[in-house]
Design a protein around this motif. Sequence first.
Motif, PDB file in Angstrom:
ATOM      1  N   PRO A   1       0.842  -1.203   0.000  1.00  0.00           N
ATOM      2  CA  PRO A   1       0.000   0.000   0.000  1.00  0.00           C
ATOM      3  C   PRO A   1       0.878   1.254   0.000  1.00  0.00           C
ATOM      4  CG  PRO A   1       0.068  -0.959   2.197  1.00  0.00           C
ATOM      5  CD  PRO A   1       0.834  -1.889   1.308  1.00  0.00           C
ATOM      6  N   VAL A   2       0.603   2.175  -0.894  1.00  0.00           N
ATOM      7  CA  VAL A   2       1.372   3.418  -1.008  1.00  0.00           C
ATOM      8  C   VAL A   2       0.412   4.605  -0.909  1.00  0.00           C
ATOM      9  CG1 VAL A   2       2.845   4.840  -2.491  1.00  0.00           C
ATOM     10  CG2 VAL A   2       3.177   2.353  -2.409  1.00  0.00           C
ATOM     11  N   ALA A   3       0.713   5.513   0.014  1.00  0.00           N
ATOM     12  CA  ALA A   3      -0.107   6.711   0.183  1.00  0.00           C
ATOM     13  C   ALA A   3       0.357   7.783  -0.800  1.00  0.00           C
ATOM     14  CB  ALA A   3       0.012   7.226   1.607  1.00  0.00           C
ATOM     15  N   PHE A   4      -0.595   8.558  -1.348  1.00  0.00           N
ATOM     16  CA  PHE A   4      -0.202   9.668  -2.219  1.00  0.00           C
ATOM     17  C   PHE A   4      -1.146  10.852  -1.992  1.00  0.00           C
ATOM     18  CE2 PHE A   4      -3.177   7.158  -4.705  1.00  0.00           C
ATOM     19  CZ  PHE A   4      -3.965   8.088  -5.389  1.00  0.00           C
ATOM     20  N   THR A   5      -0.602  12.043  -2.167  1.00  0.00           N
ATOM     21  CA  THR A   5      -1.357  13.271  -1.983  1.00  0.00           C
ATOM     22  C   THR A   5      -0.585  14.412  -2.622  1.00  0.00           C
ATOM     23  OG1 THR A   5      -2.435  14.679  -0.337  1.00  0.00           O
ATOM     24  CG2 THR A   5      -0.250  13.871   0.218  1.00  0.00           C
ATOM     25  N   LEU A   6      -1.209  15.583  -2.744  1.00  0.00           N
ATOM     26  CA  LEU A   6      -0.485  16.750  -3.221  1.00  0.00           C
ATOM     27  C   LEU A   6       0.490  17.204  -2.145  1.00  0.00           C
ATOM     28  CD1 LEU A   6      -3.331  18.813  -4.943  1.00  0.00           C
ATOM     29  CD2 LEU A   6      -1.601  17.359  -6.026  1.00  0.00           C
ATOM     30  N   LYS A   7       1.639  17.711  -2.559  1.00  0.00           N
ATOM     31  CA  LYS A   7       2.672  18.116  -1.611  1.00  0.00           C
ATOM     32  C   LYS A   7       2.166  19.170  -0.619  1.00  0.00           C
ATOM     33  CE  LYS A   7       6.233  20.108   0.354  1.00  0.00           C
ATOM     34  NZ  LYS A   7       5.743  21.347   0.879  1.00  0.00           N
ATOM     35  N   LYS A   8       1.194  19.988  -0.991  1.00  0.00           N
ATOM     36  CA  LYS A   8       0.698  21.048  -0.097  1.00  0.00           C
ATOM     37  C   LYS A   8       0.020  20.482   1.152  1.00  0.00           C
ATOM     38  CE  LYS A   8      -3.559  21.753  -2.820  1.00  0.00           C
ATOM     39  NZ  LYS A   8      -4.280  22.722  -3.668  1.00  0.00           N
ATOM     40  N   PHE A   9      -0.317  19.171   1.130  1.00  0.00           N
ATOM     41  CA  PHE A   9      -0.918  18.541   2.293  1.00  0.00           C
ATOM     42  C   PHE A   9       0.114  17.802   3.152  1.00  0.00           C
ATOM     43  CE2 PHE A   9      -4.527  18.459  -0.849  1.00  0.00           C
ATOM     44  CZ  PHE A   9      -5.216  19.521  -0.266  1.00  0.00           C
ATOM     45  N   VAL A  10       1.391  18.030   2.870  1.00  0.00           N
ATOM     46  CA  VAL A  10       2.470  17.388   3.627  1.00  0.00           C
ATOM     47  C   VAL A  10       3.254  18.473   4.352  1.00  0.00           C
ATOM     48  CG1 VAL A  10       4.532  15.940   3.510  1.00  0.00           C
ATOM     49  CG2 VAL A  10       2.647  15.562   1.888  1.00  0.00           C
ATOM     50  N   ARG A  11       3.460  18.303   5.644  1.00  0.00           N
ATOM     51  CA  ARG A  11       4.235  19.291   6.399  1.00  0.00           C
ATOM     52  C   ARG A  11       5.126  18.587   7.415  1.00  0.00           C
ATOM     53  NH1 ARG A  11       1.810  20.124  11.424  1.00  0.00           N
ATOM     54  NH2 ARG A  11      -0.311  19.258  11.613  1.00  0.00           N
ATOM     55  N   LYS A  12       6.119  19.314   7.904  1.00  0.00           N
ATOM     56  CA  LYS A  12       7.042  18.759   8.895  1.00  0.00           C
ATOM     57  C   LYS A  12       6.936  19.560  10.188  1.00  0.00           C
ATOM     58  CE  LYS A  12      11.794  17.206   9.495  1.00  0.00           C
ATOM     59  NZ  LYS A  12      11.451  15.779   9.571  1.00  0.00           N
TER      60      LYS A  12
ATOM     61  N   ALA B   1      14.624  13.191  11.082  1.00  0.00           N
ATOM     62  CA  ALA B   1      14.784  13.277   9.625  1.00  0.00           C
ATOM     63  C   ALA B   1      13.862  12.300   8.917  1.00  0.00           C
ATOM     64  CB  ALA B   1      16.229  12.991   9.248  1.00  0.00           C
ATOM     65  N   GLY B   2      13.183  12.800   7.898  1.00  0.00           N
ATOM     66  CA  GLY B   2      12.315  11.955   7.078  1.00  0.00           C
ATOM     67  C   GLY B   2      10.879  11.858   7.560  1.00  0.00           C
ATOM     68  N   MET B   3      10.614  12.276   8.792  1.00  0.00           N
ATOM     69  CA  MET B   3       9.249  12.168   9.333  1.00  0.00           C
ATOM     70  C   MET B   3       8.440  13.413   8.972  1.00  0.00           C
ATOM     71  SD  MET B   3       7.891  11.550  13.246  1.00  0.00           S
ATOM     72  CE  MET B   3       8.481   9.858  13.300  1.00  0.00           C
ATOM     73  N   VAL B   4       7.232  13.204   8.460  1.00  0.00           N
ATOM     74  CA  VAL B   4       6.345  14.309   8.092  1.00  0.00           C
ATOM     75  C   VAL B   4       4.916  13.977   8.544  1.00  0.00           C
ATOM     76  CG1 VAL B   4       7.706  15.072   6.117  1.00  0.00           C
ATOM     77  CG2 VAL B   4       5.969  13.287   5.806  1.00  0.00           C
ATOM     78  N   VAL B   5       4.062  14.997   8.488  1.00  0.00           N
ATOM     79  CA  VAL B   5       2.634  14.824   8.785  1.00  0.00           C
ATOM     80  C   VAL B   5       1.858  14.996   7.483  1.00  0.00           C
ATOM     81  CG1 VAL B   5       0.653  15.748  10.019  1.00  0.00           C
ATOM     82  CG2 VAL B   5       2.896  15.666  11.132  1.00  0.00           C
ATOM     83  N   VAL B   6       0.982  14.025   7.182  1.00  0.00           N
ATOM     84  CA  VAL B   6       0.162  14.069   5.965  1.00  0.00           C
ATOM     85  C   VAL B   6      -1.275  14.347   6.369  1.00  0.00           C
ATOM     86  CG1 VAL B   6      -0.568  12.826   3.896  1.00  0.00           C
ATOM     87  CG2 VAL B   6       1.704  12.413   4.864  1.00  0.00           C
ATOM     88  N   GLU B   7      -1.827  15.447   5.888  1.00  0.00           N
ATOM     89  CA  GLU B   7      -3.163  15.887   6.318  1.00  0.00           C
ATOM     90  C   GLU B   7      -4.284  15.149   5.602  1.00  0.00           C
ATOM     91  OE1 GLU B   7      -3.110  20.092   5.810  1.00  0.00           O
ATOM     92  OE2 GLU B   7      -1.782  20.443   7.527  1.00  0.00           O
ATOM     93  N   ARG B   8      -4.077  14.752   4.365  1.00  0.00           N
ATOM     94  CA  ARG B   8      -5.072  13.946   3.652  1.00  0.00           C
ATOM     95  C   ARG B   8      -4.335  13.091   2.627  1.00  0.00           C
ATOM     96  NH1 ARG B   8      -8.642  18.354   0.393  1.00  0.00           N
ATOM     97  NH2 ARG B   8      -8.651  19.352   2.444  1.00  0.00           N
ATOM     98  N   GLU B   9      -4.880  11.936   2.322  1.00  0.00           N
ATOM     99  CA  GLU B   9      -4.169  11.035   1.414  1.00  0.00           C
ATOM    100  C   GLU B   9      -5.118  10.029   0.789  1.00  0.00           C
ATOM    101  OE1 GLU B   9      -2.775   7.485   4.447  1.00  0.00           O
ATOM    102  OE2 GLU B   9      -1.434   9.197   4.208  1.00  0.00           O
ATOM    103  N   GLU B  10      -4.672   9.443  -0.319  1.00  0.00           N
ATOM    104  CA  GLU B  10      -5.314   8.274  -0.918  1.00  0.00           C
ATOM    105  C   GLU B  10      -4.297   7.146  -0.897  1.00  0.00           C
ATOM    106  OE1 GLU B  10      -7.647   8.971  -4.581  1.00  0.00           O
ATOM    107  OE2 GLU B  10      -6.971  11.064  -4.379  1.00  0.00           O
ATOM    108  N   VAL B  11      -4.773   5.915  -1.038  1.00  0.00           N
ATOM    109  CA  VAL B  11      -3.874   4.759  -0.974  1.00  0.00           C
ATOM    110  C   VAL B  11      -4.073   3.886  -2.210  1.00  0.00           C
ATOM    111  CG1 VAL B  11      -3.204   2.690   0.309  1.00  0.00           C
ATOM    112  CG2 VAL B  11      -3.833   4.772   1.548  1.00  0.00           C
ATOM    113  N   ILE B  12      -2.949   3.423  -2.766  1.00  0.00           N
ATOM    114  CA  ILE B  12      -2.989   2.541  -3.937  1.00  0.00           C
ATOM    115  C   ILE B  12      -2.151   1.306  -3.636  1.00  0.00           C
ATOM    116  CG2 ILE B  12      -0.993   3.726  -4.987  1.00  0.00           C
ATOM    117  CD1 ILE B  12      -2.199   3.171  -7.714  1.00  0.00           C
ATOM    118  N   LEU B  13      -2.590   0.131  -4.108  1.00  0.00           N
ATOM    119  CA  LEU B  13      -1.842  -1.112  -3.946  1.00  0.00           C
ATOM    120  C   LEU B  13      -1.034  -1.382  -5.207  1.00  0.00           C
ATOM    121  CD1 LEU B  13      -4.340  -3.548  -2.202  1.00  0.00           C
ATOM    122  CD2 LEU B  13      -2.164  -2.763  -1.285  1.00  0.00           C
ATOM    123  N   VAL B  14       0.289  -1.554  -5.044  1.00  0.00           N
ATOM    124  CA  VAL B  14       1.138  -1.770  -6.226  1.00  0.00           C
ATOM    125  C   VAL B  14       2.202  -2.826  -5.919  1.00  0.00           C
ATOM    126  CG1 VAL B  14       0.860   0.553  -7.171  1.00  0.00           C
ATOM    127  CG2 VAL B  14       2.697   0.094  -5.526  1.00  0.00           C
TER     128      VAL B  14
END
Length: 508
Positions: free
Chosen positions: A471-482, A488-501
Motif C-alpha cells: 500500500p502506497v499513500a499519495f497526496t499533493l505536496k501542499k498537504f504534507v508538512r514537517k 529526519a524523514g518524518m512528516v505529517v500528511v493531512e489527507r491522502e489516498e492509498v494505492i496497492l502496487v
Amino acid sequence: MSTQLNDKIAGFTIVSCFSQNKDELIIELNNSQNSFFINANLSPGFCCLSFPENFHRARKNSVDLFKEIILKKVLHVKQFENERSFSLQLEDKRSLIFKMHNNFANILFLKDDVVEEIFRNHLQTDFEITPDKLNRIIDFSKQNFLNNISSLSKAYFTFGKLVWNYLEDNKFNESDKEGQWKLFQQAWRLLEKPKFYLIEKKGMFLFSLLPIENIVKEFSDPILAINEFSFRLTHDQVFYKEKSEAIHQLQAKLKGSESYLKKNAQKLTELTDDHHYQLWGDLIMAHLNDIRMGMKNISLPSFYDNSIVEIKLKPELNPQKNAEAFYRKSRNQQIEIDKLKAGIIQKENEILKLKEWIDSCEKSEELKVFRKIITEAGLDRKRSVQVENLPFHEFLFKGYKILVGRNAEANDKLTLKYSYKDDLWLHAKDVAGSHVLIKFQSGKTFPKEVIEYAAGLAAYNSKRKNESLCPVAFTLKKFVRKRKGDPAGMVVVEREEVILVEPLSFNR
C-alpha cells in the motif's frame, strides 16, 4: 629550481595572493613591467607548483589570503638544505614557506620567523615549524656510505624512489661495495647539476632529475620543465579520474544487469516448469460431478501418474468458476513468461554492450576518444556530477519527472526544498521508506499509470520492498508538512489516498 626562481622574481613585488579552488593558491608578482604567477596546487596526491604566463581570477568564489604580504618585495628565494621546502624572503621580515610534502604540503606565512598563518588549516602542527630547523644535514662521505650500506634510504632520506630506481637500473644491487659507492657518486653528481626529465613509468607520468628509461621530454630549465609536468599531470589527473568514474558506473550497471538476468532466468525456469494452474483447471473440469459449491479443497488423481493432487477451492464459486480462475492464472503466468523472456533478451544485449563499453574505456588513452565512448554509453559527465550531489534519484516516465529520496536526510531536502505545492507526493504506507515526488505539469492531471509507476518505486524503496503488493499513500505536496523537532524523514500528511502496487526495482 630555487636558484632559477630567484633569478626570475628577486626584486618583484607581490600584488595579489588568493584562492578560488580548494588546495590551490595563486600568487601574482610584478616588477612594474611584467607579472609572474605562482600556482601552488597542494591537493593530496598531487603536490605541484607551476608558473603560468598569465592567470585570470574568477569573479566569484575567490578569497584573498596572507594579506600582510601584499605589496611586499621579494628579497630572495631561499632553499632549505636537503629539504623539499623553500621560502620567499620578503621585506619587513616577512616570508612565505612552501612546504612541498605531498599529502602534508602547505604554505606558511611567517613574521619574524614565527608562523602566523597557514594555507591548509587542518595541518595545525605547521604552526610549530621554525625555519632554522628545516635545514637538514646529510653526510655524503664514503665512510658514512659504507657505515649505512644496509639502510641507505634512511641515511639519505632526501632521495626519492626514482633515485633508487636509477641505481637499481644501473645494477647497483649486483655490484660490490666499491662499485656501489662509484654508482652512488655518479648519481650524486648528476643531482648536483641536474637536467630535468619528464618520464613515463608503469602508466604514470613522473618528474625526474635523473635519466631513467622512457624519457618523454628533457629540459635544462626547471621552470619550463615543471610547467610542462604540471600541465600534463593535471590533464592526466582529469582524464584518469573521469575514466575511473565512468568505468565504475558502467561496472555498477553491469552488476545490476547480471543480477537482474540471474534472478529472472531462475524465475523463468520456475514458471516454465510450473503447470499446476493449467493442471488444476483441467482436473476440476474432468471431475465436475465430484465437486460441489462450498467445498474449500479437493484431492484428485493426476493425469500423468498415480499421485494425488491437492487443490484449494474458493467455496463461494461453483466448479466451473474455480476452473476459470485457474485458467486465468495460467494465462497470466504465460504472459509473465513472455515478458520475462523479452526482458532477458534485452538484458543480455545490454550486458554485451556494457562489457564492450567497459573494455573500450579501459583501452582508451585519449580524452576525446574516451568522452565519445561515455557519450555513446549515456554517461553525461556534467549531469553525473550534478546528480551525485542531489538528494534524490531522478526518473522519467511517460514525460513526467519522478524524484526518489536517497535516505532520511535526503527525504527532508526533497520534500521541503525541491518540491512544489502541486507536485504529487508518495510514500509507502506505515513503514520507513523514500519520499517520492511526481513533478507537476501545468494544465495536466497525473495519469494513473504514472502514479502506479511512482508508487512502485516508493514501495521498492521501503521496508515493504519484498512484499508482493504494497500500500502506497499519495497526496499533493501542499498537504504534507514537517513539525519542528521531528526526526529526519518524518512528516505529517493531512489527507491522502492509498494505492496497492507491486514494488518496482530501479533496474526494471
